[in-house]
Design a protein around this motif. Structure first.
Motif, PDB file in Angstrom:
ATOM      1  N   HIS A   1       0.536  -1.326   0.118  1.00  0.00           N
ATOM      2  CA  HIS A   1       0.043   0.080  -0.023  1.00  0.00           C
ATOM      3  C   HIS A   1       0.853   1.189   0.170  1.00  0.00           C
ATOM      4  O   HIS A   1       1.617   1.538   0.420  1.00  0.00           O
ATOM      5  CB  HIS A   1      -0.675   0.152   1.230  1.00  0.00           C
ATOM      6  N   ARG A   2       0.909   2.733  -1.201  1.00  0.00           N
ATOM      7  CA  ARG A   2       1.147   2.906  -0.809  1.00  0.00           C
ATOM      8  C   ARG A   2       3.479   3.271  -1.205  1.00  0.00           C
ATOM      9  O   ARG A   2       3.545   3.776  -0.470  1.00  0.00           O
ATOM     10  CB  ARG A   2       1.447   4.478  -0.066  1.00  0.00           C
ATOM     11  N   GLY A   3       3.415   2.257  -2.034  1.00  0.00           N
ATOM     12  CA  GLY A   3       4.359   1.629  -1.624  1.00  0.00           C
ATOM     13  C   GLY A   3       5.380   1.387  -0.475  1.00  0.00           C
ATOM     14  O   GLY A   3       6.691   0.377  -0.814  1.00  0.00           O
TER      15      GLY A   3
ATOM     16  N   GLY B   1      -7.228 -15.505  22.005  1.00  0.00           N
ATOM     17  CA  GLY B   1      -5.948 -16.799  22.382  1.00  0.00           C
ATOM     18  C   GLY B   1      -5.677 -15.849  20.944  1.00  0.00           C
ATOM     19  O   GLY B   1      -4.217 -15.882  21.347  1.00  0.00           O
ATOM     20  N   THR B   2      -6.193 -15.473  19.962  1.00  0.00           N
ATOM     21  CA  THR B   2      -5.650 -14.345  18.638  1.00  0.00           C
ATOM     22  C   THR B   2      -5.754 -13.500  18.768  1.00  0.00           C
ATOM     23  O   THR B   2      -7.002 -13.157  18.956  1.00  0.00           O
ATOM     24  CB  THR B   2      -5.004 -15.265  17.867  1.00  0.00           C
ATOM     25  N   ALA B   3      -4.475 -12.075  17.617  1.00  0.00           N
ATOM     26  CA  ALA B   3      -5.502 -10.585  17.849  1.00  0.00           C
ATOM     27  C   ALA B   3      -4.529 -10.398  16.155  1.00  0.00           C
ATOM     28  O   ALA B   3      -3.991 -10.662  16.039  1.00  0.00           O
ATOM     29  CB  ALA B   3      -4.967  -9.569  18.865  1.00  0.00           C
ATOM     30  N   ILE B   4      -5.191  -9.541  15.546  1.00  0.00           N
ATOM     31  CA  ILE B   4      -5.095  -9.210  14.210  1.00  0.00           C
ATOM     32  C   ILE B   4      -4.148  -8.095  14.661  1.00  0.00           C
ATOM     33  O   ILE B   4      -3.958  -7.363  15.140  1.00  0.00           O
ATOM     34  CB  ILE B   4      -5.778  -8.676  13.694  1.00  0.00           C
ATOM     35  N   PHE B   5      -2.628  -8.430  14.143  1.00  0.00           N
ATOM     36  CA  PHE B   5      -1.333  -7.794  14.123  1.00  0.00           C
ATOM     37  C   PHE B   5      -0.799  -7.274  12.616  1.00  0.00           C
ATOM     38  O   PHE B   5      -0.954  -7.973  11.459  1.00  0.00           O
ATOM     39  CB  PHE B   5      -0.078  -8.054  14.713  1.00  0.00           C
ATOM     40  N   LEU B   6      -0.256  -5.745  13.049  1.00  0.00           N
ATOM     41  CA  LEU B   6       0.193  -5.167  11.623  1.00  0.00           C
ATOM     42  C   LEU B   6       1.826  -4.661  11.483  1.00  0.00           C
ATOM     43  O   LEU B   6       2.133  -4.227  12.479  1.00  0.00           O
ATOM     44  CB  LEU B   6      -0.829  -4.179  10.958  1.00  0.00           C
ATOM     45  N   SER B   7       2.517  -5.092  10.710  1.00  0.00           N
ATOM     46  CA  SER B   7       3.836  -4.709  10.738  1.00  0.00           C
ATOM     47  C   SER B   7       4.454  -4.514   9.235  1.00  0.00           C
ATOM     48  O   SER B   7       3.887  -4.765   8.106  1.00  0.00           O
ATOM     49  CB  SER B   7       4.521  -5.589  11.637  1.00  0.00           C
ATOM     50  N   ARG B   8       5.023  -3.551   9.100  1.00  0.00           N
ATOM     51  CA  ARG B   8       5.593  -3.086   7.763  1.00  0.00           C
ATOM     52  C   ARG B   8       6.921  -4.279   8.149  1.00  0.00           C
ATOM     53  O   ARG B   8       7.771  -4.915   8.823  1.00  0.00           O
ATOM     54  CB  ARG B   8       6.942  -1.767   7.711  1.00  0.00           C
ATOM     55  N   MET B   9       7.592  -4.720   5.875  1.00  0.00           N
ATOM     56  CA  MET B   9       7.965  -5.489   5.902  1.00  0.00           C
ATOM     57  C   MET B   9       9.126  -4.513   5.303  1.00  0.00           C
ATOM     58  O   MET B   9       9.370  -3.788   3.873  1.00  0.00           O
ATOM     59  CB  MET B   9       8.283  -6.777   5.526  1.00  0.00           C
TER      60      MET B   9
ATOM     61  N   THR C   1     -11.838  -1.328   8.768  1.00  0.00           N
ATOM     62  CA  THR C   1     -11.742  -0.292   7.920  1.00  0.00           C
ATOM     63  C   THR C   1     -11.367   1.231   8.063  1.00  0.00           C
ATOM     64  O   THR C   1     -11.168   1.883   9.291  1.00  0.00           O
ATOM     65  CB  THR C   1     -13.698   0.589   7.221  1.00  0.00           C
ATOM     66  N   ALA C   2     -10.187   1.236   7.396  1.00  0.00           N
ATOM     67  CA  ALA C   2      -9.274   2.475   6.911  1.00  0.00           C
ATOM     68  C   ALA C   2      -9.337   3.478   6.043  1.00  0.00           C
ATOM     69  O   ALA C   2      -9.073   3.445   5.082  1.00  0.00           O
ATOM     70  CB  ALA C   2      -7.668   2.374   7.004  1.00  0.00           C
ATOM     71  N   ASP C   3      -9.209   4.888   6.006  1.00  0.00           N
ATOM     72  CA  ASP C   3      -8.887   5.578   4.977  1.00  0.00           C
ATOM     73  C   ASP C   3      -7.676   5.743   4.046  1.00  0.00           C
ATOM     74  O   ASP C   3      -6.289   5.159   4.558  1.00  0.00           O
ATOM     75  CB  ASP C   3      -8.834   7.276   5.016  1.00  0.00           C
ATOM     76  N   ASP C   4      -7.890   5.348   3.255  1.00  0.00           N
ATOM     77  CA  ASP C   4      -6.920   4.956   2.165  1.00  0.00           C
ATOM     78  C   ASP C   4      -5.741   6.036   2.299  1.00  0.00           C
ATOM     79  O   ASP C   4      -4.533   6.018   1.804  1.00  0.00           O
ATOM     80  CB  ASP C   4      -6.962   5.511   0.247  1.00  0.00           C
TER      81      ASP C   4
END
Length: 317
Positions: free
Chosen positions: A141-143, A159-167, A226-229
């Motif tokens: 997303h966006r480079g 038990g589990t949650a949703i996570f996010l990270s850059r790579m 949902t997140a804004d672009d």
């Protein structure tokens, strides 16, 4: 007649006894399909010029679990992605002698045809905690490349949650790792308190992330973030969580526990298609994970006037 009321143009189920389905359409127009098999011991792949053709496409075994040590058990939820000129499969696996110590792993193939090339084990995706983690889903997303996944957070009752990270690359996380969603609503905590199986869809100036919640029986269902672009996806405040499931079982259609979805498009390049698994019965004897009849299904979906997805309900077999 809208796509949601019209007869589905696809055979359902598309593939029997294939759970956690992932279908990607490559730039050359070919569809590639992979999923969990009931024995949880290998990674399979089907390819076709058409979505319907995946039902009868020859299935290749591209990788098999180790006889001992790491990646020896619970081979779950593979996803095939194209990145940086190579193919990658992200999947979950556990050691043969510690089958619930599930972590995320990555395979790489540089061959143009994912059925034919040698798959190299790139190793484990290392996260902030060495805890139960699975359902790796990568997107750009966006480079920037991101990984969304499910993991147990120490000190919580989830038990589990949703996570996010850059790579930094398709097998390495970089920078902070943030929690986007934990099971807080009653419908996310039936049987088990679970958020898992994230999948990203970008439309109408927004980034949508579906996920699955509750135990893998008839209570399994899909939620939505949902997140804004243009927002900072790494800021949890950028994401709004829908308070109700956006896709759930339907007794009238005879489909139960739909979830662990992915997204693709039909051959026209315009019709959005929801890919998911469900069972054709409600009652399960014993452990739901040992019941083999989670079948892969596909159906088109539409959009509401406010620009949000309308997944409807599972279609009949």
């Amino acid at each position: 007649m809208s796509p949601l009321s019209a007869p589905p143009p696809f055979r359902n189920p598309l593939a029997e006894q294939r759970a956690d389905p992932h279908i990607t359409r490559h730039a050359d127009g070919r569809y590639h399909f992979t999923a969990s098999v009931p024995s949880y011991d290998r990674i399979v792949l089907r390819s076709s010029r058409t979505l319907a053709g995946l039902a009868s496409a020859e299935e290749s075994v591209v990788w098999t679990r180790h006889a001992s040590g790491d990646m020896g058990a619970h081979i779950w939820a593979p996803e095939l992605h194209r990145a940086d000129g190579a193919w990658y499969i992200h999947f979950a696996a556990a050691p043969a002698d510690d089958v619930w110590r599930i972590r995320m792993w990555v395979l790489e193939s540089t061959h143009p045809d994912p059925h034919r090339g040698a798959w190299i084990e790139k190793g484990r995706i290392v996260t902030a905690w060495d805890t139960f983690s699975l359902d790796a889903h990568t997107f750009t997303h966006r480079g920037d490349r991101y990984l969304a996944w499910a993991q147990h957070e120490p000190g919580t009752d989830s038990g589990t949650a949703i996570f996010l990270s850059r790579m930094a690359d398709p097998w390495t996380l970089t920078g902070p790792q943030v929690r986007l969603s934990a099971p807080e609503y009653a419908w996310e905590r039936v049987g088990f308190a679970v958020n898992e199986g994230p999948a990203v869809l970008r439309r109408n100036g927004r980034v949508f992330m579906t996920y699955s919640a509750s135990a893998t029986d008839a209570n399994y269902c899909m939620g939505l973030l949902t997140a804004d672009d243009t927002s900072d996806l790494m800021d949890p405040a950028s994401w709004v969580k829908s308070p109700e499931p956006v896709f759930a079982g339907c007794a009238e259609a005879g489909q139960y526990g739909p979830g662990h979805n992915s997204f693709t498009v039909a051959e026209d390049g315009r019709t959005d298609v929801l890919v998911y698994h469900a069972r054709p019965y409600e009652r399960i004897e014993g452990d739901p994970l040992r019941d083999p009849n989670r079948h892969t299904r596909v159906q088109p979906f539409g959009w509401r006037a406010d620009g949000t997805p309308d997944f409807g309900t599972p279609v009949r077999t």
